[in-house]
Design an enzyme around this catalytic site. Sequence first.
Site, PDB file in Angstrom:
ATOM      1  N   CYS A 259      -0.978 -10.389   8.345  1.00  6.53           N
ATOM      2  CA  CYS A 259      -0.018 -11.438   8.725  1.00  6.53           C
ATOM      3  C   CYS A 259       1.415 -10.943   8.675  1.00  6.53           C
ATOM      4  O   CYS A 259       2.333 -11.655   9.095  1.00  6.53           O
ATOM      5  CB  CYS A 259      -0.197 -12.649   7.786  1.00  6.53           C
TER       6      CYS A 259
ATOM      7  N   ARG B 118       4.361   8.539  -3.517  1.00  2.05           N
ATOM      8  CA  ARG B 118       5.700   8.826  -2.973  1.00  2.05           C
ATOM      9  C   ARG B 118       6.690   7.746  -3.369  1.00  2.05           C
ATOM     10  O   ARG B 118       7.871   8.003  -3.604  1.00  2.05           O
ATOM     11  CB  ARG B 118       5.614   8.952  -1.446  1.00  2.05           C
TER      12      ARG B 118
ATOM     13  N   HIS C 102      12.902   4.218  10.142  1.00  2.00           N
ATOM     14  CA  HIS C 102      11.460   4.307   9.891  1.00  2.00           C
ATOM     15  C   HIS C 102      11.006   3.460   8.715  1.00  2.00           C
ATOM     16  O   HIS C 102       9.933   3.699   8.156  1.00  2.00           O
ATOM     17  CB  HIS C 102      11.050   5.771   9.685  1.00  2.00           C
TER      18      HIS C 102
ATOM     19  N   ASN D 161      14.696   8.708   6.889  1.00  2.00           N
ATOM     20  CA  ASN D 161      14.065   8.740   5.566  1.00  2.00           C
ATOM     21  C   ASN D 161      13.666   7.346   5.120  1.00  2.00           C
ATOM     22  O   ASN D 161      14.313   6.358   5.477  1.00  2.00           O
ATOM     23  CB  ASN D 161      15.020   9.363   4.538  1.00  2.00           C
ATOM     24  N   VAL D 162      12.613   7.303   4.346  1.00  2.00           N
ATOM     25  CA  VAL D 162      12.109   6.009   3.841  1.00  2.00           C
ATOM     26  C   VAL D 162      12.307   5.911   2.321  1.00  2.00           C
ATOM     27  O   VAL D 162      11.880   4.948   1.701  1.00  2.00           O
ATOM     28  CB  VAL D 162      10.619   5.832   4.195  1.00  2.00           C
TER      29      VAL D 162
ATOM     30  N   TYR E 154       1.148   6.778  -0.463  1.00  2.00           N
ATOM     31  CA  TYR E 154       2.449   6.094  -0.467  1.00  2.00           C
ATOM     32  C   TYR E 154       2.825   5.626  -1.860  1.00  2.00           C
ATOM     33  O   TYR E 154       4.000   5.640  -2.239  1.00  2.00           O
ATOM     34  CB  TYR E 154       2.450   4.933   0.542  1.00  2.00           C
TER      35      TYR E 154
ATOM     36  N   ASN F 236      22.069  22.261   8.390  1.00  2.00           N
ATOM     37  CA  ASN F 236      20.680  22.597   8.084  1.00  2.00           C
ATOM     38  C   ASN F 236      20.634  24.087   7.738  1.00  2.00           C
ATOM     39  O   ASN F 236      21.293  24.879   8.423  1.00  2.00           O
ATOM     40  CB  ASN F 236      19.823  22.319   9.338  1.00  2.00           C
ATOM     41  N   PRO F 237      19.836  24.478   6.698  1.00  2.00           N
ATOM     42  CA  PRO F 237      19.740  25.918   6.428  1.00  2.00           C
ATOM     43  C   PRO F 237      18.941  26.676   7.499  1.00  2.00           C
ATOM     44  O   PRO F 237      19.093  27.869   7.673  1.00  2.00           O
ATOM     45  CB  PRO F 237      19.031  25.985   5.066  1.00  2.00           C
TER      46      PRO F 237
ATOM     47  N   CYS G  69      -3.553  -8.948   0.690  1.00  2.00           N
ATOM     48  CA  CYS G  69      -2.551  -9.994   0.860  1.00  2.00           C
ATOM     49  C   CYS G  69      -3.074 -11.296   0.240  1.00  2.00           C
ATOM     50  O   CYS G  69      -4.222 -11.682   0.499  1.00  2.00           O
ATOM     51  CB  CYS G  69      -2.298 -10.186   2.357  1.00  2.00           C
TER      52      CYS G  69
HETATM   53  C1  BV8 Z   1       6.821   5.923  18.847  1.00  2.00           C
HETATM   54  C2  BV8 Z   1       7.948   7.343   8.252  1.00  2.00           C
HETATM   55  C3  BV8 Z   1       6.172   4.576  20.690  1.00  2.00           C
HETATM   56  C4  BV8 Z   1       6.595   7.433   7.615  1.00  2.00           C
HETATM   57  C5  BV8 Z   1       7.938   8.920  10.119  1.00  2.00           C
HETATM   58  C6  BV8 Z   1       1.504   8.956  21.200  1.00  2.00           C
HETATM   59  C7  BV8 Z   1       1.746   7.580  21.211  1.00  2.00           C
HETATM   60  C8  BV8 Z   1       2.999   7.059  20.862  1.00  2.00           C
HETATM   61  C9  BV8 Z   1       4.005   7.924  20.475  1.00  2.00           C
HETATM   62  C10 BV8 Z   1       3.752   9.292  20.469  1.00  2.00           C
HETATM   63  C11 BV8 Z   1       2.535   9.808  20.832  1.00  2.00           C
HETATM   64  N1  BV8 Z   1       2.604  11.177  20.712  1.00  2.00           N
HETATM   65  C12 BV8 Z   1       3.836  11.527  20.287  1.00  2.00           C
HETATM   66  C13 BV8 Z   1       4.552  10.398  20.149  1.00  2.00           C
HETATM   67  C14 BV8 Z   1       5.925  10.306  19.725  1.00  2.00           C
HETATM   68  C15 BV8 Z   1       5.943  10.477  18.200  1.00  2.00           C
HETATM   69  C16 BV8 Z   1       6.521  11.849  17.949  1.00  2.00           C
HETATM   70  O1  BV8 Z   1       7.703  12.047  18.123  1.00  2.00           O
HETATM   71  N2  BV8 Z   1       5.658  12.799  17.525  1.00  2.00           N
HETATM   72  C17 BV8 Z   1       6.119  14.136  17.264  1.00  2.00           C
HETATM   73  C18 BV8 Z   1       5.171  14.782  16.252  1.00  2.00           C
HETATM   74  C19 BV8 Z   1       6.172  14.903  18.566  1.00  2.00           C
HETATM   75  N3  BV8 Z   1       6.801   9.426  17.682  1.00  2.00           N
HETATM   76  C20 BV8 Z   1       6.252   8.293  17.246  1.00  2.00           C
HETATM   77  O2  BV8 Z   1       5.063   8.101  17.180  1.00  2.00           O
HETATM   78  C21 BV8 Z   1       7.249   7.205  16.873  1.00  2.00           C
HETATM   79  N4  BV8 Z   1       6.852   6.000  17.522  1.00  2.00           N
HETATM   80  O3  BV8 Z   1       7.163   6.791  19.597  1.00  2.00           O
HETATM   81  O4  BV8 Z   1       6.288   4.721  19.276  1.00  2.00           O
HETATM   82  C22 BV8 Z   1       5.643   3.221  20.907  1.00  2.00           C
HETATM   83  C23 BV8 Z   1       6.451   2.295  21.560  1.00  2.00           C
HETATM   84  C24 BV8 Z   1       5.941   1.038  21.804  1.00  2.00           C
HETATM   85  C25 BV8 Z   1       4.647   0.679  21.361  1.00  2.00           C
HETATM   86  C26 BV8 Z   1       3.867   1.622  20.673  1.00  2.00           C
HETATM   87  C27 BV8 Z   1       4.365   2.907  20.434  1.00  2.00           C
HETATM   88  C28 BV8 Z   1       7.230   6.946  15.385  1.00  2.00           C
HETATM   89  C29 BV8 Z   1       7.808   8.129  14.654  1.00  2.00           C
HETATM   90  C30 BV8 Z   1       8.064   7.755  13.193  1.00  2.00           C
HETATM   91  C31 BV8 Z   1       6.974   8.302  12.315  1.00  2.00           C
HETATM   92  N5  BV8 Z   1       7.302   8.056  10.902  1.00  2.00           N
HETATM   93  N6  BV8 Z   1       8.303   8.631   8.860  1.00  2.00           N
HETATM   94  C32 BV8 Z   1       6.607   8.256   6.351  1.00  2.00           C
HETATM   95  O5  BV8 Z   1       7.692   8.732   5.939  1.00  2.00           O
HETATM   96  O6  BV8 Z   1       5.529   8.415   5.771  1.00  2.00           O
HETATM   97  S1  BV8 Z   1       8.355  10.423  10.760  1.00  2.00           S
HETATM   98  C33 BV8 Z   1       8.854  11.516   9.544  1.00  2.00           C
HETATM   99  O7  BV8 Z   1       8.798  12.838  10.081  1.00  2.00           O
HETATM  100  C34 BV8 Z   1      10.298  11.397   9.166  1.00  2.00           C
HETATM  101  O8  BV8 Z   1      10.684  10.069   9.035  1.00  2.00           O
HETATM  102  C35 BV8 Z   1      11.040  12.121  10.257  1.00  2.00           C
HETATM  103  O9  BV8 Z   1      11.357  11.258  11.306  1.00  2.00           O
HETATM  104  C36 BV8 Z   1       9.993  13.063  10.792  1.00  2.00           C
HETATM  105  C37 BV8 Z   1      10.422  14.510  10.670  1.00  2.00           C
HETATM  106  O10 BV8 Z   1      10.765  14.708   9.383  1.00  2.00           O
HETATM  107  P1  BV8 Z   1      12.244  15.270   9.004  1.00  2.00           P
HETATM  108  O11 BV8 Z   1      12.974  14.140   8.398  1.00  2.00           O
HETATM  109  O12 BV8 Z   1      12.891  15.960  10.144  1.00  2.00           O
HETATM  110  O13 BV8 Z   1      11.818  16.280   7.934  1.00  2.00           O
HETATM  111  P2  BV8 Z   1      11.082  17.661   8.181  1.00  2.00           P
HETATM  112  O14 BV8 Z   1      10.304  17.933   6.953  1.00  2.00           O
HETATM  113  O15 BV8 Z   1      10.400  17.679   9.509  1.00  2.00           O
HETATM  114  O16 BV8 Z   1      12.310  18.671   8.280  1.00  2.00           O
HETATM  115  C38 BV8 Z   1      13.163  18.800   7.162  1.00  2.00           C
HETATM  116  C39 BV8 Z   1      14.386  19.525   7.659  1.00  2.00           C
HETATM  117  O17 BV8 Z   1      15.312  19.611   6.577  1.00  2.00           O
HETATM  118  C40 BV8 Z   1      14.097  20.951   8.095  1.00  2.00           C
HETATM  119  O18 BV8 Z   1      14.789  21.220   9.307  1.00  2.00           O
HETATM  120  C41 BV8 Z   1      14.664  21.799   6.954  1.00  2.00           C
HETATM  121  O19 BV8 Z   1      15.181  23.036   7.422  1.00  2.00           O
HETATM  122  C42 BV8 Z   1      15.788  20.929   6.476  1.00  2.00           C
HETATM  123  N7  BV8 Z   1      16.166  21.124   5.084  1.00  2.00           N
HETATM  124  C43 BV8 Z   1      15.387  21.497   4.035  1.00  2.00           C
HETATM  125  N8  BV8 Z   1      16.132  21.521   2.909  1.00  2.00           N
HETATM  126  C44 BV8 Z   1      17.394  21.141   3.253  1.00  2.00           C
HETATM  127  C45 BV8 Z   1      17.417  20.879   4.634  1.00  2.00           C
HETATM  128  N9  BV8 Z   1      18.523  20.483   5.283  1.00  2.00           N
HETATM  129  C46 BV8 Z   1      19.650  20.335   4.560  1.00  2.00           C
HETATM  130  N10 BV8 Z   1      19.702  20.561   3.227  1.00  2.00           N
HETATM  131  C47 BV8 Z   1      18.609  20.964   2.543  1.00  2.00           C
HETATM  132  N11 BV8 Z   1      18.676  21.186   1.224  1.00  2.00           N
HETATM  133 ZN    ZN Z   2      -1.469 -11.376   5.067  1.00  2.00          ZN
END
Ligand code: BV8
Ligand code: ZN
Length: 255
Positions: free
Chosen positions: A136, A76, A125, A108-109, A73, A224-225, A158
């Site tokens: 804490c 990043r 996120h 995005n973050v 992180y 999206n491409p 912390c």
């Molecule tokens: C939740 C921050 C519930 C961090 C991110 C077990 C237990 C609990 C939950 C789950 C579980 N199993 C699965 C889940 C659900 C899980 C999930 O969805 N998993 C997926 C893999 C199936 N979700 C979660 O866990 C979420 N929490 O459900 O909690 C809960 C409720 C109560 C109590 C406890 C639990 C949390 C999800 C958030 C995770 N954090 N980011 C960090 O950044 O480090 S996710 C991260 O990846 C991103 O933020 C984004 O959301 C995700 C996908 O990334 P994208 O942004 O889509 O990017 P990607 O690279 O994938 O794609 C890029 C796209 O851009 C492509 O399509 C490409 O073609 C396009 N592109 C490329 N160039 C261009 C372009 N488009 C336009 N122009 C260009 N030039």
């Molecule tokens: Zn603390």
Amino acid sequence: MDDGYGAGDIGSVADRLRAAKFVAVLTGAGISAESGVPTFRDAQSGLWARFDPRELATPAAFAGHPKRVWDWYAERRALAARVVPNAAHLALVAIERRVPRFALITQNVDGLHARAGSRALIELHGNIARVRCSGCGRPADRWEEAAATGADVLPPRCIHCGAFLRPDVVWFEEPLPQDALAAAEDAARQCDLLLVVGTSAEVYPAAALPRQAQAAGACVVEINPQDTPLRAYADFWLRGRAGEVLPALARAAWP
Ligand code: BV8
Ligand code: ZN
């Protein structure tokens, strides 16, 4: 389903954009790609080449290898601070200023939407520039980076409770901030046009928003491409890079 970006599509979408009462936008990593920020699915580079981001962005990874996750992180965070918003971020600011109601929901973050000047911004996120205590929960605005030599193989602690500091982002299996998610769902339900830009639409609950919007009557446009699961139901797919399509769309709507 129109197959891909063509002049006809952009004209139809521009007409809807100009007539829209409430425009919502959902963005993912793709909108920052042209600023030089790797997307989640881009191959990790350098030190991180052998790790899958979905493995690193988890509480288990932080518990097991806190310094590795902290350093990923930190790298990043430094990159996000070095890059600048691109034409796509700026086009969304221009659109926000033109429409009656607007909401920008981002996964995005990297903080680039805020730096571009977007106001009605919902960060689902978290934000990589913010650091908080893993114990804490207090925010930390300064910390001692461990010695570069790697002698100290732990993240900073912390000053209040001694627990490790962590990035203020939502990891997989962590709940999203309730207020942000509620605001995003409200916007999805109330908007009449939803632009979905640069996301693979696979991570929930963010990926459920386009369906929720369409079920409530919104026109859903993917920018999206590549194609994504949205292709099965989006009303339009403007096939191309956000940095080209969004400025073209804004120009077509308000020549
Ligand atoms: C939740 C921050 C519930 C961090 C991110 C077990 C237990 C609990 C939950 C789950 C579980 N199993 C699965 C889940 C659900 C899980 C999930 O969805 N998993 C997926 C893999 C199936 N979700 C979660 O866990 C979420 N929490 O459900 O909690 C809960 C409720 C109560 C109590 C406890 C639990 C949390 C999800 C958030 C995770 N954090 N980011 C960090 O950044 O480090 S996710 C991260 O990846 C991103 O933020 C984004 O959301 C995700 C996908 O990334 P994208 O942004 O889509 O990017 P990607 O690279 O994938 O794609 C890029 C796209 O851009 C492509 O399509 C490409 O073609 C396009 N592109 C490329 N160039 C261009 C372009 N488009 C336009 N122009 C260009 N030039
Ligand atoms: Zn603390």
